[in-house]
Every structure is written in structure tokens, then in C-alpha cells.
Design a protein around this motif. Sequence first.
Motif, PDB file in Angstrom:
ATOM      1  N   LYS A 167       0.838  -1.324   0.022  1.00 44.64           N
ATOM      2  CA  LYS A 167       0.003  -0.154  -0.115  1.00 44.64           C
ATOM      3  C   LYS A 167       0.923   1.354   0.029  1.00 44.64           C
ATOM      4  CE  LYS A 167      -3.955  -1.980   2.101  1.00 44.64           C
ATOM      5  NZ  LYS A 167      -4.991  -2.070   3.224  1.00 44.64           N
ATOM      6  N   SER A 168       2.042   1.182   0.307  1.00 45.59           N
ATOM      7  CA  SER A 168       2.814   2.385   0.422  1.00 45.59           C
ATOM      8  C   SER A 168       3.817   2.519  -0.945  1.00 45.59           C
ATOM      9  CB  SER A 168       3.984   2.386   1.708  1.00 45.59           C
ATOM     10  OG  SER A 168       4.759   1.082   1.610  1.00 45.59           O
ATOM     11  N   GLY A 169       3.776   1.502  -1.908  1.00 44.02           N
ATOM     12  CA  GLY A 169       4.378   1.510  -2.919  1.00 44.02           C
ATOM     13  C   GLY A 169       5.514   0.738  -2.947  1.00 44.02           C
ATOM     14  N   THR A 170       6.100   0.014  -3.951  1.00 45.65           N
ATOM     15  CA  THR A 170       7.227  -0.578  -3.787  1.00 45.65           C
ATOM     16  C   THR A 170       8.475   0.204  -4.970  1.00 45.65           C
ATOM     17  OG1 THR A 170       6.108  -2.694  -4.045  1.00 45.65           O
ATOM     18  CG2 THR A 170       8.406  -2.766  -5.120  1.00 45.65           C
ATOM     19  N   LEU A 171       9.546   0.105  -4.120  1.00 50.47           N
ATOM     20  CA  LEU A 171      10.853   1.034  -4.865  1.00 50.47           C
ATOM     21  C   LEU A 171      11.469   0.062  -5.752  1.00 50.47           C
ATOM     22  CD1 LEU A 171      12.555   2.836  -1.732  1.00 50.47           C
ATOM     23  CD2 LEU A 171      11.750   3.713  -3.669  1.00 50.47           C
ATOM     24  N   LEU A 172      11.447   0.604  -7.007  1.00 43.73           N
ATOM     25  CA  LEU A 172      12.019  -0.089  -7.907  1.00 43.73           C
ATOM     26  C   LEU A 172      12.905   0.921  -8.717  1.00 43.73           C
ATOM     27  CD1 LEU A 172       8.961  -2.269  -9.309  1.00 43.73           C
ATOM     28  CD2 LEU A 172      11.000  -3.240  -7.993  1.00 43.73           C
ATOM     29  N   PRO A 173      14.090   0.398  -9.503  1.00 45.55           N
ATOM     30  CA  PRO A 173      14.826   1.256 -10.132  1.00 45.55           C
ATOM     31  C   PRO A 173      14.310   1.760 -11.490  1.00 45.55           C
ATOM     32  CG  PRO A 173      15.791  -0.827  -9.447  1.00 45.55           C
ATOM     33  CD  PRO A 173      14.333  -1.015  -9.276  1.00 45.55           C
ATOM     34  N   VAL A 174      14.757   2.965 -11.622  1.00 45.81           N
ATOM     35  CA  VAL A 174      13.986   3.713 -13.007  1.00 45.81           C
ATOM     36  C   VAL A 174      14.590   3.304 -14.289  1.00 45.81           C
ATOM     37  CG1 VAL A 174      13.525   5.873 -14.032  1.00 45.81           C
ATOM     38  CG2 VAL A 174      13.531   5.696 -11.434  1.00 45.81           C
ATOM     39  N   TYR A 175      13.912   2.852 -15.369  1.00 50.79           N
ATOM     40  CA  TYR A 175      14.473   2.756 -16.364  1.00 50.79           C
ATOM     41  C   TYR A 175      14.740   3.916 -17.478  1.00 50.79           C
ATOM     42  CZ  TYR A 175      14.874   1.365 -21.396  1.00 50.79           C
ATOM     43  OH  TYR A 175      15.500   1.092 -22.631  1.00 50.79           O
ATOM     44  N   LEU A 176      15.979   4.467 -17.826  1.00 48.64           N
ATOM     45  CA  LEU A 176      16.352   5.291 -18.716  1.00 48.64           C
ATOM     46  C   LEU A 176      16.925   4.782 -20.017  1.00 48.64           C
ATOM     47  CD1 LEU A 176      17.628   7.698 -15.977  1.00 48.64           C
ATOM     48  CD2 LEU A 176      15.319   8.041 -16.839  1.00 48.64           C
ATOM     49  N   PRO A 177      16.020   5.205 -21.105  1.00 51.60           N
ATOM     50  CA  PRO A 177      16.651   4.784 -22.389  1.00 51.60           C
ATOM     51  C   PRO A 177      18.224   5.253 -22.520  1.00 51.60           C
ATOM     52  CG  PRO A 177      14.658   5.678 -22.839  1.00 51.60           C
ATOM     53  CD  PRO A 177      15.052   6.063 -21.303  1.00 51.60           C
ATOM     54  N   ASP A 178      19.135   4.302 -22.930  1.00 50.72           N
ATOM     55  CA  ASP A 178      20.296   4.689 -23.295  1.00 50.72           C
ATOM     56  C   ASP A 178      21.206   4.866 -22.071  1.00 50.72           C
ATOM     57  OD1 ASP A 178      19.943   4.067 -26.080  1.00 50.72           O
ATOM     58  OD2 ASP A 178      19.538   5.952 -26.294  1.00 50.72           O
ATOM     59  N   GLN A 179      20.618   4.618 -20.742  1.00 53.27           N
ATOM     60  CA  GLN A 179      21.399   4.928 -19.709  1.00 53.27           C
ATOM     61  C   GLN A 179      21.750   3.700 -19.113  1.00 53.27           C
ATOM     62  OE1 GLN A 179      22.652   7.910 -18.580  1.00 53.27           O
ATOM     63  NE2 GLN A 179      21.890   8.702 -20.417  1.00 53.27           N
TER      64      GLN A 179
END
Length: 239
Positions: free
Chosen positions: A103-115
Motif C-alpha cells: 500500500k505504500s508502493g514498491t521501490l524499483l529502479p527507474v529505466y532510462l533509455p540509453d542509460q
Amino acid sequence: MTSYSNPPRTTAVYVDGYNLYYGRLRGTAFKWLDLVKLFDTLLAQRDQSETLARLHLFTAPALATFASHGNASVEAQAAYHRALKAKYEDRFETIYGTHSFDKSGTLLPVYLPDQPFDRTNRTRVWKLEEKKTDVNLALRMYRDACKGRYDRMILVSNDSDAEPALEALRVDFPHIMLGVVMPIRPVTAGMPAHRRPSGSLAKQADWTLSHLSDAMLSAAQLPAIIPTKKKPIRKPGHW
């Protein structure tokens, strides 16, 4: 006339409901699918004296918060399951798992194209997970095999997580013929495959069906209205 030298081979079907929905039915006009009719027809076409004794649908109740149509999606799913049960009674069963989410959200890595991957750059997302379905399905297949209920079993899934269950059945019960029906679209001219058939499932099966065509699904739709002893069940309007 029935041939006593070739008695009907009792067959059970085990359907991974979410794999079927997201792999083949989502975004189509075929959601009101008569699963029992679909497999009655398939077995008749195989022409191997197979009779469908029971179809088991493994799924989890839809959650209005995450569904495209909110409460209407929850009601549609419930109507669908009741319709199949009303029409086929002892030949159809739904086995429910659950959903879980933080309910508090799950922390996940952000996807950034070409990074490159950066574990420190994270964001909170809703992560909905279906629980128990895989285990329920595997246990039911194995326990049915232990009890000698069926001569043949058919798994409806393209999820390679089911491979260990099929492998165990193949080793421990070699007399049971195993089939796998993969709920994906057929490859057509000019259209790339949206999902590849699972090779790991195929290698454990005696036979496979690598797709479900529009024609097969269209020919196996439930009536718009299913009569019951009480209020009739109607096909959901948004389906």
C-alpha cells in the motif's frame, strides 16, 4: 457403438487464468469464452477417443482498484465464472488464489533509455502480484495424478514456471499423456509474434498446441444469456 478395446481416455484441463487472459484474451472480443466447449472441440478434432472429464480454472479475484473498469471488471469476472459453473456444473471448477500489493508502493529502479542500470535511482510504483495460482495448479495436477483420476492432462499456459510440475508428472507418472496448449496469438503475415511459445514446457509434453486462433475462440463463445434457477447471467456489456 462403444468399442471396449478402445475405451474413452478421461482427460482433465488445467488453465492458468491470468496467463490465458493476458496472453490471448485481453483486448479481444473473445473474453466470454466457453472453455469447456473449446476443449470438447479440440479433443474431438484430435480424434483419440478422449473425453473431457473436468476443467480447472486457476485465477485470482479481480481488484477494482487496479481494474480497467473498476467494480464493473470485478462483476464481469464473477459473472463469467458463474456462467461456466451454471452451464457445466460438475465439469467445471474455479480455484482462487489471491493478490498482494504494498500500500505504500514498491521501490524499483527507474529505466532510462540509453542509460546504464542505477540501483540508487529509484521510484515508488504500484506492484500487483498474483499469489498461489502457480502452486495451486501444480499441486492439483500432481494430486490428481496420485489419485489416478485421469488418463491424460492438458496444461493451458505459456509460463515456463510450470516446467518443474510437468517434469515431475512425466517422471513419476509416465503412463499419463501430457499436453500443453499455449494461449498466444498465431503468427500471421506482416505481424510479429507478441510472445514466443515456451520451449521448456514443450519439451516436457507429449504434444503441444502453439497458439489459439481467432477462429477457435470465436467458435467457442458462451451464449449472451445463461439461464439459471434464479436470475439469468448476462454477458458483461463492456466485453
